[in-house]
Design an enzyme around this catalytic site. Structure first.
Site, PDB file in Angstrom:
ATOM      1  N   GLU A  46      37.610  90.621  49.059  1.00  0.00           N
ATOM      2  CA  GLU A  46      39.040  90.900  49.127  1.00  0.00           C
ATOM      3  C   GLU A  46      39.873  89.726  48.639  1.00  0.00           C
ATOM      4  O   GLU A  46      39.463  88.574  48.699  1.00  0.00           O
ATOM      5  CB  GLU A  46      39.429  91.273  50.551  1.00  0.00           C
ATOM      6  CG  GLU A  46      38.882  90.354  51.594  1.00  0.00           C
ATOM      7  CD  GLU A  46      39.001  90.963  52.994  1.00  0.00           C
ATOM      8  OE1 GLU A  46      40.076  90.793  53.574  1.00  0.00           O
ATOM      9  OE2 GLU A  46      38.040  91.588  53.470  1.00  0.00           O
ATOM     10  N   ASN A  71      45.954  85.346  63.483  1.00  0.00           N
ATOM     11  CA  ASN A  71      45.980  86.795  63.326  1.00  0.00           C
ATOM     12  C   ASN A  71      44.989  87.401  64.296  1.00  0.00           C
ATOM     13  O   ASN A  71      43.831  87.018  64.320  1.00  0.00           O
ATOM     14  CB  ASN A  71      45.551  87.173  61.912  1.00  0.00           C
ATOM     15  CG  ASN A  71      46.731  87.452  61.031  1.00  0.00           C
ATOM     16  OD1 ASN A  71      47.598  88.257  61.367  1.00  0.00           O
ATOM     17  ND2 ASN A  71      46.778  86.783  59.914  1.00  0.00           N
ATOM     18  N   CYS A  81      30.780  84.825  55.120  1.00  0.00           N
ATOM     19  CA  CYS A  81      30.857  83.379  55.335  1.00  0.00           C
ATOM     20  C   CYS A  81      29.847  82.993  56.399  1.00  0.00           C
ATOM     21  O   CYS A  81      29.586  83.759  57.311  1.00  0.00           O
ATOM     22  CB  CYS A  81      32.266  83.002  55.798  1.00  0.00           C
ATOM     23  SG  CYS A  81      32.531  81.225  55.967  1.00  0.00           S
ATOM     24  N   CYS A 122      33.178  80.397  62.352  1.00  0.00           N
ATOM     25  CA  CYS A 122      34.394  80.150  63.159  1.00  0.00           C
ATOM     26  C   CYS A 122      34.658  81.398  64.007  1.00  0.00           C
ATOM     27  O   CYS A 122      34.666  82.517  63.487  1.00  0.00           O
ATOM     28  CB  CYS A 122      35.594  79.859  62.265  1.00  0.00           C
ATOM     29  SG  CYS A 122      35.355  78.417  61.222  1.00  0.00           S
ATOM     30  N   SER A 146      40.845  75.151  50.533  1.00  0.00           N
ATOM     31  CA  SER A 146      40.781  74.936  51.978  1.00  0.00           C
ATOM     32  C   SER A 146      39.331  74.840  52.440  1.00  0.00           C
ATOM     33  O   SER A 146      38.498  75.651  52.049  1.00  0.00           O
ATOM     34  CB  SER A 146      41.483  76.102  52.681  1.00  0.00           C
ATOM     35  OG  SER A 146      41.446  75.934  54.079  1.00  0.00           O
ATOM     36  N   GLY A 188      34.956  83.116  52.909  1.00  0.00           N
ATOM     37  CA  GLY A 188      34.003  82.144  52.395  1.00  0.00           C
ATOM     38  C   GLY A 188      34.453  80.713  52.576  1.00  0.00           C
ATOM     39  O   GLY A 188      35.613  80.446  52.883  1.00  0.00           O
ATOM     40  N   GLU A 189      33.493  79.816  52.402  1.00  0.00           N
ATOM     41  CA  GLU A 189      33.766  78.381  52.510  1.00  0.00           C
ATOM     42  C   GLU A 189      33.624  77.784  51.105  1.00  0.00           C
ATOM     43  O   GLU A 189      32.502  77.650  50.595  1.00  0.00           O
ATOM     44  CB  GLU A 189      32.777  77.740  53.504  1.00  0.00           C
ATOM     45  CG  GLU A 189      32.736  76.228  53.503  1.00  0.00           C
ATOM     46  CD  GLU A 189      34.099  75.570  53.655  1.00  0.00           C
ATOM     47  OE1 GLU A 189      34.831  75.874  54.602  1.00  0.00           O
ATOM     48  OE2 GLU A 189      34.445  74.731  52.794  1.00  0.00           O
ATOM     49  N   SER A 193      40.905  72.832  57.629  1.00  0.00           N
ATOM     50  CA  SER A 193      41.101  73.649  58.824  1.00  0.00           C
ATOM     51  C   SER A 193      40.708  72.811  60.040  1.00  0.00           C
ATOM     52  O   SER A 193      39.525  72.611  60.303  1.00  0.00           O
ATOM     53  CB  SER A 193      40.241  74.911  58.731  1.00  0.00           C
ATOM     54  OG  SER A 193      40.654  75.664  57.618  1.00  0.00           O
ATOM     55  N   LEU A 194      41.707  72.344  60.765  1.00  0.00           N
ATOM     56  CA  LEU A 194      41.449  71.417  61.876  1.00  0.00           C
ATOM     57  C   LEU A 194      41.297  72.190  63.190  1.00  0.00           C
ATOM     58  O   LEU A 194      40.282  72.093  63.867  1.00  0.00           O
ATOM     59  CB  LEU A 194      42.602  70.400  61.944  1.00  0.00           C
ATOM     60  CG  LEU A 194      42.415  69.197  62.845  1.00  0.00           C
ATOM     61  CD1 LEU A 194      41.202  68.376  62.430  1.00  0.00           C
ATOM     62  CD2 LEU A 194      43.669  68.320  62.818  1.00  0.00           C
ATOM     63  N   HIS A 195      42.331  72.889  63.579  1.00  0.00           N
ATOM     64  CA  HIS A 195      42.321  73.850  64.695  1.00  0.00           C
ATOM     65  C   HIS A 195      42.086  73.313  66.104  1.00  0.00           C
ATOM     66  O   HIS A 195      42.226  74.072  67.062  1.00  0.00           O
ATOM     67  CB  HIS A 195      41.322  74.993  64.455  1.00  0.00           C
ATOM     68  CG  HIS A 195      41.555  75.768  63.189  1.00  0.00           C
ATOM     69  ND1 HIS A 195      42.800  76.069  62.689  1.00  0.00           N
ATOM     70  CD2 HIS A 195      40.670  76.320  62.301  1.00  0.00           C
ATOM     71  CE1 HIS A 195      42.677  76.763  61.571  1.00  0.00           C
ATOM     72  NE2 HIS A 195      41.411  76.914  61.308  1.00  0.00           N
ATOM     73  N   CYS A 243      37.522  84.097  63.202  1.00  0.00           N
ATOM     74  CA  CYS A 243      37.648  84.562  61.820  1.00  0.00           C
ATOM     75  C   CYS A 243      36.764  85.778  61.553  1.00  0.00           C
ATOM     76  O   CYS A 243      35.583  85.778  61.883  1.00  0.00           O
ATOM     77  CB  CYS A 243      37.268  83.426  60.876  1.00  0.00           C
ATOM     78  SG  CYS A 243      37.449  83.869  59.143  1.00  0.00           S
TER      79      CYS A 243
HETATM   80  N1  SAH Z   1      36.482  78.429  54.874  1.00  0.00           N
HETATM   81  C1  SAH Z   1      37.712  77.800  54.488  1.00  0.00           C
HETATM   82  C2  SAH Z   1      38.656  78.709  53.738  1.00  0.00           C
HETATM   83  C3  SAH Z   1      38.827  80.128  54.209  1.00  0.00           C
HETATM   84  S1  SAH Z   1      39.700  80.391  55.694  1.00  0.00           S
HETATM   85  C4  SAH Z   1      38.393  77.199  55.702  1.00  0.00           C
HETATM   86  O1  SAH Z   1      37.888  77.350  56.796  1.00  0.00           O
HETATM   87  O2  SAH Z   1      39.376  76.496  55.526  1.00  0.00           O
HETATM   88  C5  SAH Z   1      41.362  80.041  55.310  1.00  0.00           C
HETATM   89  C6  SAH Z   1      42.205  79.719  56.513  1.00  0.00           C
HETATM   90  O3  SAH Z   1      42.431  80.888  57.335  1.00  0.00           O
HETATM   91  C7  SAH Z   1      41.550  78.690  57.413  1.00  0.00           C
HETATM   92  O4  SAH Z   1      42.478  77.730  57.821  1.00  0.00           O
HETATM   93  C8  SAH Z   1      41.069  79.554  58.557  1.00  0.00           C
HETATM   94  O5  SAH Z   1      40.824  78.789  59.683  1.00  0.00           O
HETATM   95  C9  SAH Z   1      42.199  80.563  58.678  1.00  0.00           C
HETATM   96  N2  SAH Z   1      41.875  81.746  59.474  1.00  0.00           N
HETATM   97  C10 SAH Z   1      40.680  82.306  59.706  1.00  0.00           C
HETATM   98  N3  SAH Z   1      40.773  83.362  60.546  1.00  0.00           N
HETATM   99  C11 SAH Z   1      42.078  83.492  60.839  1.00  0.00           C
HETATM  100  C12 SAH Z   1      42.810  84.393  61.674  1.00  0.00           C
HETATM  101  N4  SAH Z   1      42.216  85.366  62.371  1.00  0.00           N
HETATM  102  N5  SAH Z   1      44.143  84.192  61.752  1.00  0.00           N
HETATM  103  C13 SAH Z   1      44.746  83.198  61.056  1.00  0.00           C
HETATM  104  N6  SAH Z   1      44.114  82.332  60.269  1.00  0.00           N
HETATM  105  C14 SAH Z   1      42.781  82.466  60.160  1.00  0.00           C
END
Ligand code: SAH
Length: 355
Positions: free
Chosen positions: A91, A292, A111, A115, A193, A161-162, A216-218, A118
């Site tokens: 997508e 989300n 992926c 996480c 990212s 994907g990463e 992506s720190l989180h 995700c």
């Molecule tokens: N794998 C890479 C790029 C893809 S994810 C990464 O982790 O950065 C792109 C971004 O969307 C990342 O910051 C990820 O943490 C975020 N993301 C993943 N699931 C999400 C969700 N349910 N709601 C909002 N952001 C999300």
């Protein structure tokens, strides 16, 4: 399977033409047809001989992605589900901004990073995409918006994907899409990212690319981060911060730190303060993402009030911060949601949005 024509750089196609005793300028002609005239068949390339067209048809595939489904959000965000040649689905998302249109591309089918918030990671990874499969996501979307005279002007590598687990193809994609003979999207208008694969961040720093790096720190403690992002068990926060320091020093560029807010998990004022202390010394910008909702994944986004309190703490600490405007939350635009449904990795009713 024939070669994916969109995986070729101009140089590589020049080599191909030389290898079949053709003039190398043919490569630029083919690129002009592919990326400027945006034709869908070699037979439409009017300045090539019939014989050469036949050779190209035998050697290369020009139909890489087939549009399977399209979902349009009330905010103008459009999500496209494409079928790739081996039957998998990927997508991509088109977003409208004040400054133009951006496309969010996928770099892998699924992926493996795991996480927990995700949807892309449900079912693991089937395979990495080749460079041309990433290129064609942008090209096909550009073709779809051509009739409206709209132009894709920026790209984010934030789909499924990463990217740094598919480093070579990702970098090649960037090279191709950035080229003046293709869609000519400036490096400064591309953001890649990563979830934090430290050795690749170092490698990327050494490339001194003008592409923006997002991390992506989180979370601000290893306990929480390891819980929601398994990659942290291999590359813990100390190593990640060190890598960002290295990147800052080497490139003099800021990184964009993505921080997804999960209700009750990483959205407290203490967490915000800890974040400020963790990153104060970095050249960076914080992007707060109200997560989300993916029902399968249990988490919920915090209230607006909590989000703003979190942002306010960072601002008061002098940290550069924005709250990302949510796009397409009515159409499953969070990474991997549509594909997960299509591939029946999740029953449809299990994957819904919540305000
Ligand atoms: N794998 C890479 C790029 C893809 S994810 C990464 O982790 O950065 C792109 C971004 O969307 C990342 O910051 C990820 O943490 C975020 N993301 C993943 N699931 C999400 C969700 N349910 N709601 C909002 N952001 C999300």
């Amino acid at each position: 399977m024939k070669n994916n024509i969109y995986s070729y750089t101009v140089k590589e196609l020049e080599h191909y033409f030389e290898s079949i005793n053709e003039k190398k300028f043919r490569a630029k002609q083919v690129f002009e047809w592919l990326y400027k005239q945006r034709v869908n068949a070699f037979s439409e390339m009017k300045n090539l001989s019939k014989n050469l067209i036949e050779k190209l048809e035998n050697e290369f595939d020009i139909h890489i992605l087939e549009l399977d489904m399209k979902q349009e959000s009330i905010d103008g965000t459009v999500k496209y589900l494409f079928k790739v040649r081996d039957g998998h689905f990927i997508e991509s998302v088109l977003m409208e901004h004040e400054y133009g249109y951006s496309v969010c591309v996928s770099t892998q089918i699924g992926c493996k990073m795991g996480c927990t918030f995700c949807a892309s990671t449900i079912g693991g990874v089937a395979r990495s995409l080749d460079a041309g499969e990433i290129v064609d996501q942008v090209l096909e979307i550009q073709k779809l918006i051509d009739p409206d005279h709209k132009r894709v002007s920026s790209i984010v590598l934030m789909g499924s994907g990463e990217p740094f687990d598919n480093f070579e193809n990702t970098m090649k994609f960037i090279d191709i899409i950035n080229d003046e003979f293709t869609l000519n999207i400036g490096a400064r208008h591309i953001t890649v990212s990563t979830s934090g694969i430290v050795p690749r961040i170092i490698e990327f720093a050494d490339m001194n690319s003008q592409v923006t790096l997002a991390i992506s720190l989180h979370a601000t403690t290893n306990i929480t981060r390891s819980l929601i992002m398994p990659v942290n068990r291999t590359y813990p926060l100390e190593k990640l911060i060190e890598a960002i320091e290295y990147y800052n020093k080497k490139t003099n560029r800021r990184v964009s730190l993505e921080f997804g807010l999960l209700d009750g998990i990483n959205d407290s004022e203490e967490e915000a303060l800890r974040l400020a202390n963790l990153i104060r010394h970095l050249l960076c910008h914080v992007n707060l993402i109200p997560i989300n909702y993916v029902r399968e994944r249990k988490y919920e986004k915090p209230s607006q009030n909590r989000i703003h309190r979190f942002a306010k703490v960072l601002e008061d600490e002098g940290i550069n911060v924005t709250v990302r405007r949510e796009k397409g939350s009515d159409i499953d635009a969070a990474c991997g949601q549509l594909r997960a449904k299509k591939a029946k990795l999740i029953p449809e009713e299990e994957l819904c949005q919540k305000d």
